[in-house]
Scaffold this active site. Structure first.
Site, PDB file in Angstrom:
ATOM      1  N   ARG A   4     -22.773  -1.284 -29.681  1.00 10.01           N
ATOM      2  CA  ARG A   4     -22.053  -1.170 -28.404  1.00 10.01           C
ATOM      3  C   ARG A   4     -20.626  -1.709 -28.479  1.00 10.01           C
ATOM      4  O   ARG A   4     -20.117  -2.251 -27.507  1.00 10.01           O
ATOM      5  CB  ARG A   4     -22.796  -1.917 -27.284  1.00 10.01           C
ATOM      6  N   ARG A  26     -18.031  -0.820 -22.132  1.00  7.31           N
ATOM      7  CA  ARG A  26     -17.410  -1.470 -20.976  1.00  7.31           C
ATOM      8  C   ARG A  26     -16.675  -2.766 -21.265  1.00  7.31           C
ATOM      9  O   ARG A  26     -15.911  -3.235 -20.423  1.00  7.31           O
ATOM     10  CB  ARG A  26     -18.466  -1.694 -19.885  1.00  7.31           C
ATOM     11  N   ARG A  32     -12.841   6.400 -19.002  1.00 10.07           N
ATOM     12  CA  ARG A  32     -14.079   6.900 -18.413  1.00 10.07           C
ATOM     13  C   ARG A  32     -14.014   7.021 -16.887  1.00 10.07           C
ATOM     14  O   ARG A  32     -14.942   7.572 -16.284  1.00 10.07           O
ATOM     15  CB  ARG A  32     -15.230   5.954 -18.779  1.00 10.07           C
ATOM     16  N   ASP A  86     -25.464   8.688 -26.855  1.00 11.57           N
ATOM     17  CA  ASP A  86     -26.554   7.895 -26.287  1.00 11.57           C
ATOM     18  C   ASP A  86     -27.868   8.418 -26.841  1.00 11.57           C
ATOM     19  O   ASP A  86     -27.947   9.589 -27.246  1.00 11.57           O
ATOM     20  CB  ASP A  86     -26.572   7.969 -24.756  1.00 11.57           C
ATOM     21  N   TYR A 108     -38.816   5.826 -22.425  1.00 10.35           N
ATOM     22  CA  TYR A 108     -38.017   6.354 -21.311  1.00 10.35           C
ATOM     23  C   TYR A 108     -38.691   7.565 -20.668  1.00 10.35           C
ATOM     24  O   TYR A 108     -38.737   7.690 -19.439  1.00 10.35           O
ATOM     25  CB  TYR A 108     -36.607   6.724 -21.788  1.00 10.35           C
TER      26      TYR A 108
HETATM   27  O1  CP3 Z   1     -22.816   1.138 -29.991  1.00  7.87           O
HETATM   28  C1  CP3 Z   1     -21.921   1.912 -29.612  1.00  7.87           C
HETATM   29  O2  CP3 Z   1     -20.739   1.529 -29.398  1.00  7.87           O
HETATM   30  C2  CP3 Z   1     -22.218   3.391 -29.491  1.00  7.87           C
HETATM   31  C3  CP3 Z   1     -22.642   3.817 -28.245  1.00  7.87           C
HETATM   32  C4  CP3 Z   1     -24.060   3.726 -27.738  1.00  7.87           C
HETATM   33  C5  CP3 Z   1     -24.337   3.926 -26.371  1.00  7.87           C
HETATM   34  N1  CP3 Z   1     -25.685   3.968 -26.196  1.00  7.87           N
HETATM   35  C6  CP3 Z   1     -23.303   4.106 -25.348  1.00  7.87           C
HETATM   36  C7  CP3 Z   1     -23.652   3.757 -23.956  1.00  7.87           C
HETATM   37  C8  CP3 Z   1     -25.274   3.573 -28.390  1.00  7.87           C
HETATM   38  C9  CP3 Z   1     -25.536   3.296 -29.847  1.00  7.87           C
HETATM   39  C10 CP3 Z   1     -26.295   3.726 -27.398  1.00  7.87           C
HETATM   40  C11 CP3 Z   1     -27.738   3.711 -27.694  1.00  7.87           C
HETATM   41  C12 CP3 Z   1     -28.670   3.387 -26.625  1.00  7.87           C
HETATM   42  N2  CP3 Z   1     -28.715   3.884 -25.355  1.00  7.87           N
HETATM   43  C13 CP3 Z   1     -29.793   2.550 -26.793  1.00  7.87           C
HETATM   44  C14 CP3 Z   1     -30.160   1.869 -28.077  1.00  7.87           C
HETATM   45  C15 CP3 Z   1     -29.295   0.684 -28.302  1.00  7.87           C
HETATM   46  C16 CP3 Z   1     -29.695  -0.523 -27.516  1.00  7.87           C
HETATM   47  O3  CP3 Z   1     -28.883  -0.977 -26.722  1.00  7.87           O
HETATM   48  O4  CP3 Z   1     -30.809  -0.997 -27.744  1.00  7.87           O
HETATM   49  C17 CP3 Z   1     -30.487   2.512 -25.577  1.00  7.87           C
HETATM   50  C18 CP3 Z   1     -31.733   1.718 -25.283  1.00  7.87           C
HETATM   51  C19 CP3 Z   1     -29.806   3.370 -24.680  1.00  7.87           C
HETATM   52  C20 CP3 Z   1     -30.167   3.690 -23.277  1.00  7.87           C
HETATM   53  C21 CP3 Z   1     -29.061   3.277 -22.373  1.00  7.87           C
HETATM   54  N3  CP3 Z   1     -27.926   4.025 -22.171  1.00  7.87           N
HETATM   55  C22 CP3 Z   1     -28.925   2.069 -21.630  1.00  7.87           C
HETATM   56  C23 CP3 Z   1     -29.948   0.968 -21.577  1.00  7.87           C
HETATM   57  C24 CP3 Z   1     -27.670   2.112 -20.994  1.00  7.87           C
HETATM   58  C25 CP3 Z   1     -26.997   1.032 -20.155  1.00  7.87           C
HETATM   59  C26 CP3 Z   1     -27.058   1.289 -18.695  1.00  7.87           C
HETATM   60  C27 CP3 Z   1     -26.059   0.422 -17.967  1.00  7.87           C
HETATM   61  O5  CP3 Z   1     -25.185   0.998 -17.286  1.00  7.87           O
HETATM   62  O6  CP3 Z   1     -26.138  -0.808 -18.067  1.00  7.87           O
HETATM   63  C28 CP3 Z   1     -27.070   3.338 -21.339  1.00  7.87           C
HETATM   64  C29 CP3 Z   1     -25.731   3.796 -20.942  1.00  7.87           C
HETATM   65  C30 CP3 Z   1     -24.694   3.605 -21.983  1.00  7.87           C
HETATM   66  N4  CP3 Z   1     -24.807   4.039 -23.276  1.00  7.87           N
HETATM   67  C31 CP3 Z   1     -23.415   3.015 -21.812  1.00  7.87           C
HETATM   68  C32 CP3 Z   1     -22.738   3.122 -23.037  1.00  7.87           C
HETATM   69  C33 CP3 Z   1     -21.343   2.707 -23.369  1.00  7.87           C
HETATM   70  C34 CP3 Z   1     -22.893   2.434 -20.525  1.00  7.87           C
HETATM   71  C35 CP3 Z   1     -22.500   3.541 -19.615  1.00  7.87           C
HETATM   72  C36 CP3 Z   1     -21.152   3.345 -18.978  1.00  7.87           C
HETATM   73  O7  CP3 Z   1     -20.213   2.881 -19.629  1.00  7.87           O
HETATM   74  O8  CP3 Z   1     -21.043   3.761 -17.812  1.00  7.87           O
END
Ligand code: CP3
Length: 355
Positions: free
Chosen positions: A32, A36, A45, A81, A156
């Site tokens: 990540r 954000r 974004r 994602d 999920y």
């Molecule tokens: O690591 C990186 O920089 C690459 C980007 C990345 C994202 N999601 C971007 C994202 C990666 C590798 C993921 C994988 C992902 N997504 C996982 C596995 C990694 C982990 O954290 O264990 C999981 C479980 C998800 C599912 C998911 N997608 C979650 C739990 C969330 C967060 C929701 C929130 O708003 O708190 C997302 C959304 C997400 N994926 C965001 C980002 C940057 C946030 C969305 C935003 O910026 O509006």
């Protein structure tokens, strides 16, 4: 799978550490690292949905590049994602800000599993176009592709969204193993296709995120998850790109997660790298494992923790680990000060490299 033209990056410390060659400096990247915590990400974004961004190759490229430019990390991770291939295949879902993935019609019966679509390569064309743009931008910095592992995707789909206890998922797994294995079979096919698409487009390594596998006992993991994750790694193995396997709270599962076939095992902050090396056994590299919350504790604490982890990594290597890639134990938290991340990268790069 058509044979990709691999980039050759013999001096990239991240790839050297992942493949058991001696890196010229300690490699570091952060799960990540895009997202954000970065003001430039929030700006880009603004007004654009998460999934919409993931299917826009120019945005994928730019957001992936942001942390590479700002922090000087040793690897980029594709901005995407874990639910992107599910969405691309036609499953009705959204990523809700502050919540995570939400599935319109949760999968709970054998008929629901039978109705699941497969992923066709062209459905993730926007992702692979993003990879191609990135290969032009990145220079010598390796690009990590990724996918969600079958269990975490299943959680999920079955729960319908994020879940604390994964109770519906476990109910299906334990109560109806045939349907469970059918579901994981479909998700394995989708994951393999998504990873192969990224590998063919040219990513230099891949990470399989089984983020929620730590909710399982060792026996449950062995019976209900391992065969499927093993198939993922086997079916992408011939491509020859380093494969990383990561989950959270997986201290008790590190050995079996290593058995699934990855070259690198990710470790969260709950287990020292020395203990991880003993549990994983010799012949694999380790990745991790700074607690993401430590980045809030001030530079002295960060400095101390980074030195401790580097020391434990060196010991892990004497115990048989083939290398160490510095990372957090889970993703960067959204309120993290980006300056603390840049400072951490500088400190890690200044540490002496193990022989
Ligand atoms: O690591 C990186 O920089 C690459 C980007 C990345 C994202 N999601 C971007 C994202 C990666 C590798 C993921 C994988 C992902 N997504 C996982 C596995 C990694 C982990 O954290 O264990 C999981 C479980 C998800 C599912 C998911 N997608 C979650 C739990 C969330 C967060 C929701 C929130 O708003 O708190 C997302 C959304 C997400 N994926 C965001 C980002 C940057 C946030 C969305 C935003 O910026 O509006």
């Amino acid at each position: 799978m058509s044979t990709p033209t691999r980039r050759r990056l013999p001096d990239a410390p991240f790839l050297a550490a992942a493949t058991g060659a001696g890196p010229g400096r300690r490699p570091v990247w952060f799960m990540r690292q895009a997202g954000r915590s970065l003001p430039e990400y929030r700006e880009l974004r603004a007004g654009i949905g998460m999934l919409e961004s993931c299917f826009d190759p120019e945005l994928v490229c730019e957001i992936t590049m942001q942390p590479v430019r700002r922090h000087g990390v040793d690897a980029a991770i594709l901005f995407s994602d874990i639910v992107v291939p599910l969405k691309a295949a036609g499953i009705d879902l959204d990523i809700v800000p502050g919540v995570g993935p939400v599935i319109a019609n949760p999968v709970r019966s054998v008929d629901d599993v039978r109705a699941l679509p497969r992923l066709r390569r062209e459905e993730v064309g926007a992702v692979t176009d993003g990879v191609r743009l990135l290969l032009d931008e990145l220079g010598e910095t390796p690009l990590i592709g990724f996918a969600g592992a079958p269990f975490t995707l299943a959680s999920y789909l079955v729960e319908g969204g994020p879940s604390r206890h994964h109770e519906r998922t476990k109910a299906l797994m334990l109560g109806d193993p045939r349907t469970w294995h059918a579901l994981l079979g479909v998700l394995t096919d989708i994951t393999v296709e998504f990873l192969r698409a990224q590998i063919t487009a040219g990513v230099d390594a891949v990470q399989l995120f089984d983020s929620w596998a730590g909710a399982l006992s060792l026996a449950q993991y062995r019976e209900f998850v391992l065969p499927h994750s093993e198939r993922v790694f086997a079916e992408i193995g011939q491509a020859g790109v380093p494969r990383i396997h990561f989950g959270v709270g997986t201290g008790e599962l590190l050995g079996v997660m290593g058995e699934a076939g990855a070259d690198v095992v990710g470790v969260d902050w709950r287990v020292p790298l020395t203990a991880a090396a003993r549990r994983v056994g010799p012949g694999k590299a380790l990745q991790g494992n700074l607690d993401p919350a430590v980045l809030f504790a001030g530079s002295e604490v960060v400095d101390r923790e980074i030195r401790r982890i580097a020391h434990e990594a060196d010991e892990a290597i004497t115990l048989g680990a083939t290398g160490h890639i510095f990372n957090l134990g889970h993703g960067v938290l959204p309120d993290t000060d980006p300056g603390a991340i840049t400072a951490a990268v500088e400190l890690i790069h200044d540490l002496p490299t193990p022989l």
